[in-house]
Structure formats: structure tokens, C-alpha cells
Enzyme design. Structure first.
Site, PDB file in Angstrom:
ATOM      1  N   LYS A 269      22.490  -8.083  26.794  1.00 14.37           N
ATOM      2  CA  LYS A 269      21.369  -7.665  25.942  1.00 14.37           C
ATOM      3  C   LYS A 269      20.860  -8.900  25.214  1.00 14.37           C
ATOM      4  O   LYS A 269      21.602  -9.544  24.469  1.00 14.37           O
ATOM      5  CB  LYS A 269      21.836  -6.602  24.938  1.00 14.37           C
ATOM      6  N   ASP A 274      15.983  -8.148  16.253  1.00 10.28           N
ATOM      7  CA  ASP A 274      15.810  -6.695  16.246  1.00 10.28           C
ATOM      8  C   ASP A 274      15.393  -6.229  14.860  1.00 10.28           C
ATOM      9  O   ASP A 274      16.229  -6.006  13.985  1.00 10.28           O
ATOM     10  CB  ASP A 274      17.118  -6.007  16.681  1.00 10.28           C
ATOM     11  N   LYS A 281      14.035  -1.352  10.406  1.00 13.43           N
ATOM     12  CA  LYS A 281      15.336  -1.362   9.744  1.00 13.43           C
ATOM     13  C   LYS A 281      15.177  -1.585   8.237  1.00 13.43           C
ATOM     14  O   LYS A 281      14.127  -2.050   7.778  1.00 13.43           O
ATOM     15  CB  LYS A 281      16.201  -2.498  10.321  1.00 13.43           C
ATOM     16  N   ASP A 292      21.288 -10.252  17.725  1.00 16.34           N
ATOM     17  CA  ASP A 292      21.190  -9.139  18.667  1.00 16.34           C
ATOM     18  C   ASP A 292      21.054  -9.600  20.128  1.00 16.34           C
ATOM     19  O   ASP A 292      20.857  -8.788  21.022  1.00 16.34           O
ATOM     20  CB  ASP A 292      20.027  -8.206  18.271  1.00 16.34           C
ATOM     21  N   ASP A 351      14.313   1.697  17.328  1.00 16.94           N
ATOM     22  CA  ASP A 351      15.459   0.853  16.987  1.00 16.94           C
ATOM     23  C   ASP A 351      16.609   1.014  17.988  1.00 16.94           C
ATOM     24  O   ASP A 351      17.564   0.257  17.955  1.00 16.94           O
ATOM     25  CB  ASP A 351      15.926   1.185  15.563  1.00 16.94           C
ATOM     26  N   GLU A 353      16.709   0.105  21.002  1.00 23.64           N
ATOM     27  CA  GLU A 353      15.988  -0.659  22.026  1.00 23.64           C
ATOM     28  C   GLU A 353      16.909  -1.341  23.032  1.00 23.64           C
ATOM     29  O   GLU A 353      16.504  -1.626  24.151  1.00 23.64           O
ATOM     30  CB  GLU A 353      15.101  -1.714  21.337  1.00 23.64           C
ATOM     31  N   ARG A 355      19.567  -0.259  24.661  1.00 20.46           N
ATOM     32  CA  ARG A 355      19.836   0.572  25.838  1.00 20.46           C
ATOM     33  C   ARG A 355      18.631   0.624  26.757  1.00 20.46           C
ATOM     34  O   ARG A 355      18.763   0.838  27.960  1.00 20.46           O
ATOM     35  CB  ARG A 355      20.272   1.977  25.384  1.00 20.46           C
TER      36      ARG A 355
HETATM   37  N1  BES Z   1      21.167  -3.970  17.376  1.00 25.92           N
HETATM   38  C1  BES Z   1      21.408  -2.674  16.842  1.00 25.92           C
HETATM   39  C2  BES Z   1      22.895  -2.364  16.706  1.00 25.92           C
HETATM   40  C3  BES Z   1      23.688  -3.184  15.733  1.00 25.92           C
HETATM   41  C4  BES Z   1      23.941  -2.722  14.459  1.00 25.92           C
HETATM   42  C5  BES Z   1      24.243  -4.394  16.117  1.00 25.92           C
HETATM   43  C6  BES Z   1      24.701  -3.474  13.577  1.00 25.92           C
HETATM   44  C7  BES Z   1      25.004  -5.143  15.239  1.00 25.92           C
HETATM   45  C8  BES Z   1      25.237  -4.676  13.971  1.00 25.92           C
HETATM   46  C9  BES Z   1      20.787  -1.617  17.749  1.00 25.92           C
HETATM   47  O1  BES Z   1      19.628  -1.995  18.403  1.00 25.92           O
HETATM   48  C10 BES Z   1      20.430  -0.464  16.875  1.00 25.92           C
HETATM   49  O2  BES Z   1      19.584  -0.620  16.055  1.00 25.92           O
HETATM   50  N2  BES Z   1      21.097   0.668  17.083  1.00 25.92           N
HETATM   51  C11 BES Z   1      20.872   1.832  16.304  1.00 25.92           C
HETATM   52  C12 BES Z   1      20.738   2.993  17.246  1.00 25.92           C
HETATM   53  C13 BES Z   1      20.223   4.251  16.626  1.00 25.92           C
HETATM   54  C14 BES Z   1      18.778   4.091  16.201  1.00 25.92           C
HETATM   55  C15 BES Z   1      20.341   5.392  17.639  1.00 25.92           C
HETATM   56  C16 BES Z   1      22.057   2.009  15.362  1.00 25.92           C
HETATM   57  O3  BES Z   1      23.184   1.700  15.742  1.00 25.92           O
HETATM   58  O4  BES Z   1      21.831   2.443  14.241  1.00 25.92           O
HETATM   59 ZN    ZN Z   2      19.428  -3.986  18.786  1.00 30.32          ZN
HETATM   60 MN    MN Z   3      17.911  -1.719  17.238  1.00 31.25          MN
END
Ligand code: BES
Ligand code: ZN
Ligand code: MN
Length: 499
Positions: A269, A274, A281, A292, A351, A353, A355
Site C-alpha cells: 500500500k 492519507d 481525518k 501510510d 478514508d 482507501e 483496501r
Molecule cells: N491509513 C489508515 C489506517 C491507519 C490508522 C494506519 C492508524 C496507521 C495508523 C486507513 O486508511 C484508514 O483510515 N482506515 C480507517 C478505516 C475506516 C474508515 C473503515 C480506520 O482504520 O479508521
Molecule cells: Zn490509509
Molecule cells: Mn484512510
């Protein structure tokens, strides 16, 4: 790649070496043996005296600094504790080496001579002990000073590894070469994570791939820009990238392309920043999101490692690189995307993104007829909640691949913990208007994200590592520095070496 440390291997006796310091070691609860005993005799029994007084026990993390006052050529002797002998392993050897390197660097030593940690009585093979020592010494002194006006470099630059047994020299030299190669590849990944989003864009990542191909003739590179991606139908990567003025790139690196075997494929990834997109966020959530692309960094590091080690395997590294930004042109919550596979995804949150870009990447790599695919991604906050910073989540559709990864991770101390991929998680992301939705809500968030990936990882054994919690460290510990860890590089290299 150039390493920050030079290590030379020499046959000889440690107590006779000329250096700013000598490093020897002690197992907890044992008497000094071998080289440590020889140094102790040369120092008139100072090590024994410290042990007898109870001042030094040889515990892991413990060090004893002695001054030789002209009795031997080196003015200082550092004894590092190896901990209890029965529990000694490669990680204990790495920690002892890191401890010594950090202590000597702090003292201002430039040149040190050391013995192997645990090469004889410790039960490690000479090559393995030498690799651990080289790997951890170099990584412990890793610094990221690129944006400082007064960059500081470590003082300790030169290690002489002294081996008494001539029969072991060849293995020790081999181990040192591997250790330095792995440290350098890990440092490359750390750099990529530590550089901020205003440097590391999808284009910057593409340049890194080209640089690897220039450096290693066995690596060939192919970069897809937006036009090429649109032609193929990579609707998910394009949607994630369309809100940014830094356009997305799809990066393929192939090592030993002409080998007639099914390749091992690594997928990363590569979200270079992000923001969450329109599902923006929070201030505290966004602040670390330059990291990220740590999955991509691990893939870059692993490609460098396999090339530098010259592994006789065909290995492919693929990176889906995009920046996730809010904008008038950004993709929206509610959008329905058509992916490369033809399957459609309904967006609940922009967010979620990672996946999405991985969905296209996992479909793309099917054309290589992989023997296995491993993807790495800072995918979910839920995985951080589940495992903290001490293990990455492992998901797999193949038990043999999962087992190999668990073993590789145990060996390199990049620990993995297997999490479930039951059909119920797939039901949680059943789409309302499209085939699947990109969020299943908070419950089991790491598993529902993996369930979406599993939809696209068809036709080959596949594993997914959620490295959201392990990609960066909040503190210096052993050979890991605060900031980018380079998590996954040594693990993927170990997997490829034993494949
Ligand atoms: N890049 C984030 C996940 C992340 C969070 C990585 C904290 C490192 C530290 C990912 O893209 C994300 O935002 N995931 C969301 C998914 C949700 C919106 C379903 C999450 O984990 O909150
Ligand atoms: Zn992310
Ligand atoms: Mn994200």
C-alpha cells in the site's frame, strides 16, 4: 547500497586488537569463557571481580565498561550481557550488538573490535550470529537527519569482527555481508517512511523503483501512469488519487524476470499521505499519515534486499501509489467504483482507501501466476487496537503460507499474529447498491478490511499483513529508532531466502 558502517572480519585474538574499545560478552549466571576469559586475564581479573561483587550479572541489556590502563592496546572494554543461555536466540544477539554500538557511539568511539555474540556456546551458527551482529549494529546507528540544518552522523563507523577459529571465517564473512545488506535495505525503507508527504509523492516512489533498476541489473521496472491505469480499468486506484495534484502511479519491479518459475509477489500500500479524503481525518488522526506508504516502503526494501543478496528466486514487487486528498475532484462517500477485476465497490468512507488501491493491485498480480502473494499495508486503526505496536495482523487464505510467514517473523522478530477471515466478516461488507462496500463499521475492522482484500486476491495463495501498528515506533528501542521501522523488509527477505 552503501551502509553507514564498515565491518571487517579478521582472524585473531580480541585482546590483541587496536581499537577505541573492545566488545566481549557474558551469559547470565556463567563464568567468562573463551574470548571474554582471555580479555579478563589480560585485565587482571576485572570482569571476574565485577561478577563476584554482583555488580555485573550478564543480564540482557546490561553493560559493564572497563578501562585497560595500558594492559592491552585498546583503552576500553565493554562487556555486554547476553541474558540466560537457554533463551538466547538471534534477537538476543541483535539486541546485544545494538546495546554495544549505541554505548560506544555515545562514548565517542570511532573504531571498535568485537567478538560474535552467541556464535559458539550460544548455539547460533556462525553465519547467523555474524548476520545478527552486522544487521543490528548498523540499524542501531541509523539516523534520519535529512531535514536538519545541522545533521548529526554517528561517530562509530568501523567495526572489526574478530574470530579466533579460522574454520569459521568464511561463514562469518558471509553473515556480515547478509547483515549489512539487510540493514541497508531496512534503512532505505525507514528513509521512505521518515521523509514527509511533500517529498514522497507517487512520482517519487516511481523514481525509487527506477533507481533500483539502475543499481541492480537483475531488476526490471514498469510504471503505469494515470492514462495507462485508465486504459486497464484500475478504477479504484484512480478514484483514490483523483483528489490530489500528485497523480497516482502503479509500480512493478521484477527481479530475475527470466527465471522460469512462478514468482513470489509482494504488494505494498503506497498512500503517500492519507488525509482521509472527503471523510477527512481529525487533527490527531491525520498527523502521522505520511507513514501510510510503509507497506510500499517494505516492498522497496525487500526488492533491494533480494537483489543485494543475489537470491536465486523470481520475485516481483508491486506498489499502488496514490495520495488521498479532499478536493472538488475527489471521489465521494456514496460513489460506486468499478475495479480492475470488474467487481464494484460502494464507498462508505473515503478514508477506507488502502483496501481500494490494494483491490486493483491484487487483481493485477494474478497475471504473474504467483506461487504466493503477500501484501503489506498500514490498513486499519482496528488492527492497532487489537495488537498494539508489538505485532502485525496476519490474514491468509493458505495455511502453509501463513505458517511460513509466522516462522520468518519469529526469526527476524517482526512478529505476526494470525487473525480470522471468517465468512461472517465478508457478510458485513455486502454492498447495498454495489458488490461490496468499503467499510463494515467498527466491529472487527481489521478482519472486514481483510475480507474485502480476499474478494480480489483470487487464484493464488495469499497473505495480508496489517502493519498499521508496527510501521513506526514512538521510541528508540534496541536497533529500532523512533520513526519509520522498516517493518517487513527483513521478514520478506527471510521468506524469499527460505522459499
Ligand atoms: N491509513 C489508515 C489506517 C491507519 C490508522 C494506519 C492508524 C496507521 C495508523 C486507513 O486508511 C484508514 O483510515 N482506515 C480507517 C478505516 C475506516 C474508515 C473503515 C480506520 O482504520 O479508521
Ligand atoms: Zn490509509
Ligand atoms: Mn484512510
Amino acid at each position: 547500497m552503501q551502509a553507514n558502517m564498515k565491518i571487517t572480519v579478521r582472524r585473531g585474538e580480541i585482546q590483541k586488537q587496536r581499537a577505541d574499545a573492545l566488545v566481549v560478552n557474558l551469559f547470565a549466571g556463567s563464568a567468562p569463557g573463551g574470548a571474554t576469559a582471555a580479555v579478563d586475564r589480560a585485565l587482571g581479573g576485572q570482569i571476574r571481580a565485577a561478577i563476584d561483587l554482583g555488580d555485573f550479572k550478564g543480564a540482557s541489556g546490561e553493560t559493564l565498561l572497563l578501562y585497560s590502563q595500558g594492559r592491552i592496546a585498546a583503552p576500553r572494554v565493554l562487556v555486554v550481557g547476553l541474558g540466560a543461555q537457554p533463551s538466547f536466540d538471534a534477537e538476543a544477539a541483535r539486541r546485544a550488538a545494538a546495546q554495544a554500538a549505541i554505548a560506544l557511539d555515545k562514548l565517542g568511539c570511532r573504531r571498535a573490535a568485537t567478538i560474535l555474540h552467541g556464535g559458539g556456546a550460544g548455539g547460533l551458527e556462525s553465519a547467523e550470529a555474524a548476520q545478527a551482529l552486522a544487521e543490528a549494529s548498523a540499524l542501531a546507528l541509523y539516523r534520519f537527519e535529512h531535514y536538519r540544518s545541522d545533521p548529526q552522523t554517528p561517530l562509530l563507523r568501523q567495526l572489526t569482527l574478530v574470530e579466533f577459529d579460522a574454520d569459521k571465517l568464511a561463514a562469518v564473512r558471509r553473515g556480515v555481508r547478509s547483515g549489512l545488506a539487510l540493514a541497508s535495505a531496512t534503512a532505505f525503507a525507514r528513509d521512505l517512511v521518515n521523509h514527509p508527504g511533500n517529498t514522497v509523492t507517487p512520482r517519487y516512489l516511481a523514481e525509487q523503483a527506477r533507481r533500483l533498476a539502475q543499481q541492480y541489473s537483475a531488476i526490471k521496472v514498469r510504471i503505469l501512469d494515470e492514462k495507462a491505469m485508465a486504459k486497464l480499468g484500475m478504477g479504484a486506484v484512480l478514484a483514490v488519487g483523483q483528489g490530489s495534484s500528485n497523480p497516482p502511479r502503479f509500480i512493478c519491479m521484477e527481479y530475475n524476470a527470466r527465471k522460469r518459475e512462478q514468482p513470489l509477489v509482494f504488494v505494498g500500500k503506497g498512500i503517500t499521505f492519507d488525509s482521509g479524503g472527503l471523510s477527512l481525518k481529525s487533527v490527531s488522526g491525520i498527523v502521522s499519515m505520511k507513514k501510510d506508504m510503509a507497506g510500499a516502503a517494505a516492498v522497496f526494501g525487500a526488492m533491494q534486499a533480494v537483489a543485494e543478496l543475489g537470491l536465486p528466486r523470481r520475485v516481483i514487487g508491486v506498489v499502488a501509489a496514490a495520495e488521498n486528498m479532499p478536493d472538488g475532484n475527489a471521489f465521494r462517500p456514496g460513489d460506486a467504483l468499478t475495479t480492475l477485476s470488474g467487481k464494484t465497490i460502494e464507498i462508505l468512507s473515503t478514508d477506507a482507501e488502502g483496501r481500494l488501491v490494494l483491490a486493483d493491485a491484487l487483481s493485477y498480480v494474478e497475471r504473474f501466476k504467483p506461487s504466493a502473494v503477500v501484501d503489506l499495508a498500514t490498513l486499519t486503526g482496528a488492527c492497532v487496537t487489537a495488537l498494539g505496536h508489538h505485532a502485525a495482523g496476519l490474514f491468509a487464505n493458505d495455511d502453509d503460507l501463513a505458517e511460513r510467514l509466522l516462522q520468518a517473523g519469529a526469526h527476524t522478530h517482526e512478529r505476526l499474529w494470525r487473525l480470522p477471515l471468517w465468512p461472517e466478516y465478508r457478510q458485513q461488507i455486502e454492498g447495498d447498491i454495489a458488490d461490496v462496500k468499503n467499510s463494515g463499521g467498527p466491529p472487527g475492522g481489521a478482519s472486514t478490511a481483510a475480507a474485502l482484500l480476499a474478494e480480489f486476491a483470487t487464484g493464488y495463495p495469499w497473505a495480508h499483513l496489517d502493519i498499521a501498528g508496527t510501521a513506526s515506533s514512538e521510541a528508540h528501542r534496541h536497533y529500532v529508532r523512533k520513526g519509520g521501522v522498516g517493518f517487513g523488509v527483513r521478514l520478506l527477505a527471510q521468506l524469499a531466502r527460505t522459499w
